[in-house]
Write an enzyme that holds these catalytic residues in place. Structure first.
Site, PDB file in Angstrom:
ATOM      1  CG  ASP A 138      57.658  71.881  52.398  1.00 50.86           C
ATOM      2  OD1 ASP A 138      57.280  71.669  51.225  1.00 50.86           O
ATOM      3  OD2 ASP A 138      58.231  71.022  53.096  1.00 50.86           O
ATOM      4  NE  ARG A 140      58.748  69.212  50.292  1.00 51.03           N
ATOM      5  CZ  ARG A 140      59.718  68.646  50.994  1.00 51.03           C
ATOM      6  NH1 ARG A 140      60.452  67.675  50.453  1.00 51.03           N
ATOM      7  NH2 ARG A 140      59.956  69.025  52.242  1.00 51.03           N
TER       8      ARG A 140
END
Length: 222
Positions: A138, A140
């Protein structure tokens, strides 16, 4: 003590009427920004009367990562489209913001996300596929979300999310998260493995034991 964020400013504010395919409609105050650290064109949608300020309560905020396949085309491989639809109505009821973040594929981009889908079709799960492509599970970063909230004058929020990483990152960036408000579980036969992987490997707070794979939405908490 978190380091001060680079200041972002509101670039444009305008009202946009919204209508979803199921007939639900509302209006949103759409904000664009200057000074966001990644230079991307993220949006904030102010929903409901007073954006939660007049009630004296923190606004309900949903940081929603862009998903072209789910948000626009209705892909059943994820739960993104139903989560966005749910968030808009719930925020409009109490006042707050949907932060539409240009972080396709958990930050790896649209083409890479589709490459990851192809790898998932060979047996890898969503996180394994990202790693196989040379990405993190991930990627982000919610710095821009914190900047947007700062520009909107919001330092305290109720966060509409099942993802504890969003809470941790925003708290580390100086946003006070007064509570985490769970979203529903949007389960379908096509996304059951995806949701189970998010719960198992991504620590998303999802109660899949109550769902039967028929597309029903189940609440994950009070």
């Amino acid at each position: 003590m978190p380091a001060p964020l680079p200041a972002a400013t509101i670039r444009t504010r305008l009202t946009v009427p919204l209508r979803f395919t199921d007939g639900y409609s509302t209006s949103a105050r759409v904000f664009t920004f200057d000074g966001l650290v990644d230079g991307r064109e993220h949006l904030a949608l102010g929903l409901g009367a007073g954006d939660g300020v007049r009630s004296g309560r923190p606004p309900l905020v949903r940081p929603h990562s862009e998903c072209l396949t789910g948000d626009v085309f209705g892909s059943q491989r994820c739960d993104c489209g139903p989560q966005m639809r749910e968030a808009v109505e719930r925020i409009a009821c109490v006042g707050g913001f949907l932060l539409y973040l240009r972080q396709e594929g958990r930050g790896i981009g649209l083409y890479a996300k589709l490459d990851a889908y192809a790898l998932q079709d060979t047996g890898l799960d969503t996180y394994e596929a990202n790693l196989a492509l040379g990405h993190a599970e991930d990627e982000r970063d919610y710095t821009v979300a914190a900047q947007m909230l700062q520009a909107l004058g919001q330092s305290r929020v109720a966060l509409l999310s099942n993802n504890p990483d969003k809470v941790a990152q925003l708290c580390g960036l100086g946003v006070v998260v007064t509570e985490r408000v769970p979203t529903g579980v949007h389960l379908s036969p096509a996304n059951a493995r995806y949701l189970a992987t998010k719960a198992r490997s991504g620590a998303h707070l999802l109660d899949l034991s109550r769902a039967e794979g028929d597309g029903t939405t189940f609440s994950t908490g009070p």
